[in-house]
Scaffold this motif. Structure first.
Motif, PDB file in Angstrom:
ATOM      1  N   ALA A  30      13.809   0.188  -5.573  1.00  0.00           N
ATOM      2  CA  ALA A  30      14.562  -1.068  -5.528  1.00  0.00           C
ATOM      3  C   ALA A  30      14.060  -1.953  -4.394  1.00  0.00           C
ATOM      4  CB  ALA A  30      16.054  -0.794  -5.373  1.00  0.00           C
ATOM      5  N   GLU A  31      13.799  -1.366  -3.238  1.00  0.00           N
ATOM      6  CA  GLU A  31      13.270  -2.134  -2.114  1.00  0.00           C
ATOM      7  C   GLU A  31      11.903  -2.723  -2.463  1.00  0.00           C
ATOM      8  OE1 GLU A  31      13.248   0.330   1.359  1.00  0.00           O
ATOM      9  OE2 GLU A  31      15.406   0.150   1.637  1.00  0.00           O
ATOM     10  N   PHE A  32      11.050  -1.929  -3.114  1.00  0.00           N
ATOM     11  CA  PHE A  32       9.753  -2.415  -3.554  1.00  0.00           C
ATOM     12  C   PHE A  32       9.923  -3.578  -4.521  1.00  0.00           C
ATOM     13  CE2 PHE A  32       6.537  -1.610  -7.082  1.00  0.00           C
ATOM     14  CZ  PHE A  32       5.609  -2.507  -6.579  1.00  0.00           C
ATOM     15  N   ALA A  33      10.797  -3.429  -5.505  1.00  0.00           N
ATOM     16  CA  ALA A  33      11.031  -4.488  -6.489  1.00  0.00           C
ATOM     17  C   ALA A  33      11.565  -5.753  -5.833  1.00  0.00           C
ATOM     18  CB  ALA A  33      11.985  -4.002  -7.574  1.00  0.00           C
ATOM     19  N   ASN A  34      12.477  -5.597  -4.891  1.00  0.00           N
ATOM     20  CA  ASN A  34      13.011  -6.752  -4.171  1.00  0.00           C
ATOM     21  C   ASN A  34      11.907  -7.474  -3.419  1.00  0.00           C
ATOM     22  OD1 ASN A  34      15.655  -6.220  -5.000  1.00  0.00           O
ATOM     23  ND2 ASN A  34      16.085  -4.970  -3.203  1.00  0.00           N
ATOM     24  N   ASN A  35      11.082  -6.727  -2.710  1.00  0.00           N
ATOM     25  CA  ASN A  35      10.003  -7.339  -1.933  1.00  0.00           C
ATOM     26  C   ASN A  35       8.946  -7.964  -2.834  1.00  0.00           C
ATOM     27  OD1 ASN A  35      10.980  -6.794   0.686  1.00  0.00           O
ATOM     28  ND2 ASN A  35      10.288  -4.689   0.527  1.00  0.00           N
ATOM     29  N   ALA A  36       8.608  -7.316  -3.929  1.00  0.00           N
ATOM     30  CA  ALA A  36       7.622  -7.871  -4.854  1.00  0.00           C
ATOM     31  C   ALA A  36       8.152  -9.171  -5.471  1.00  0.00           C
ATOM     32  CB  ALA A  36       7.285  -6.857  -5.944  1.00  0.00           C
ATOM     33  N   PHE A  37       9.440  -9.226  -5.721  1.00  0.00           N
ATOM     34  CA  PHE A  37      10.049 -10.433  -6.278  1.00  0.00           C
ATOM     35  C   PHE A  37       9.831 -11.632  -5.350  1.00  0.00           C
ATOM     36  CE2 PHE A  37      13.746 -13.271  -6.580  1.00  0.00           C
ATOM     37  CZ  PHE A  37      13.644 -13.650  -7.906  1.00  0.00           C
ATOM     38  N   PHE A  38       9.937 -11.392  -4.045  1.00  0.00           N
ATOM     39  CA  PHE A  38       9.793 -12.474  -3.081  1.00  0.00           C
ATOM     40  C   PHE A  38       8.339 -12.729  -2.675  1.00  0.00           C
ATOM     41  CE2 PHE A  38      14.291 -11.359  -2.437  1.00  0.00           C
ATOM     42  CZ  PHE A  38      14.839 -12.603  -2.723  1.00  0.00           C
ATOM     43  N   ASP A  39       7.430 -11.853  -3.092  1.00  0.00           N
ATOM     44  CA  ASP A  39       6.002 -12.027  -2.831  1.00  0.00           C
ATOM     45  C   ASP A  39       5.473 -13.027  -3.862  1.00  0.00           C
ATOM     46  OD1 ASP A  39       3.242 -11.890  -2.661  1.00  0.00           O
ATOM     47  OD2 ASP A  39       3.139  -9.706  -2.770  1.00  0.00           O
ATOM     48  N   GLN A  40       5.259 -14.259  -3.432  1.00  0.00           N
ATOM     49  CA  GLN A  40       4.879 -15.313  -4.371  1.00  0.00           C
ATOM     50  C   GLN A  40       3.514 -15.080  -5.003  1.00  0.00           C
ATOM     51  OE1 GLN A  40       5.492 -19.165  -2.679  1.00  0.00           O
ATOM     52  NE2 GLN A  40       7.670 -18.819  -2.391  1.00  0.00           N
TER      53      GLN A  40
END
Length: 64
Positions: free
Chosen positions: A13-23
């Motif tokens: 979940a943390e990975f997915a959250n961070n990838a979401f914000f990685d433009q």
């Protein structure tokens, strides 16, 4: 992206959250090698590639 859960301490979940914000993250890419290479070179937010490997396994199971 389906594994996003803001506030979760689950590594995927943390990975997915961070990838979401990685433009620059290639969100529509479905090639393991291309995604893996991107993460190895650009994702300082991913503490271990094992997390990506686990997320990829979940993704493949979802497709089946």
């Amino acid at each position: 992206m389906t594994q996003r859960h803001p506030g979760s301490s689950d590594p995927i979940a943390e990975f997915a959250n961070n990838a979401f914000f990685d433009q620059s993250f290639p969100k529509q890419e479905d090639d393991f090698e291309k995604l893996s290479k991107y993460l190895e070179e650009n994702a300082g937010y991913l503490p271990s590639m094992t997390i990506f490997d686990d997320a990829w396994k979940d993704y493949l199971a979802y497709l089946d």
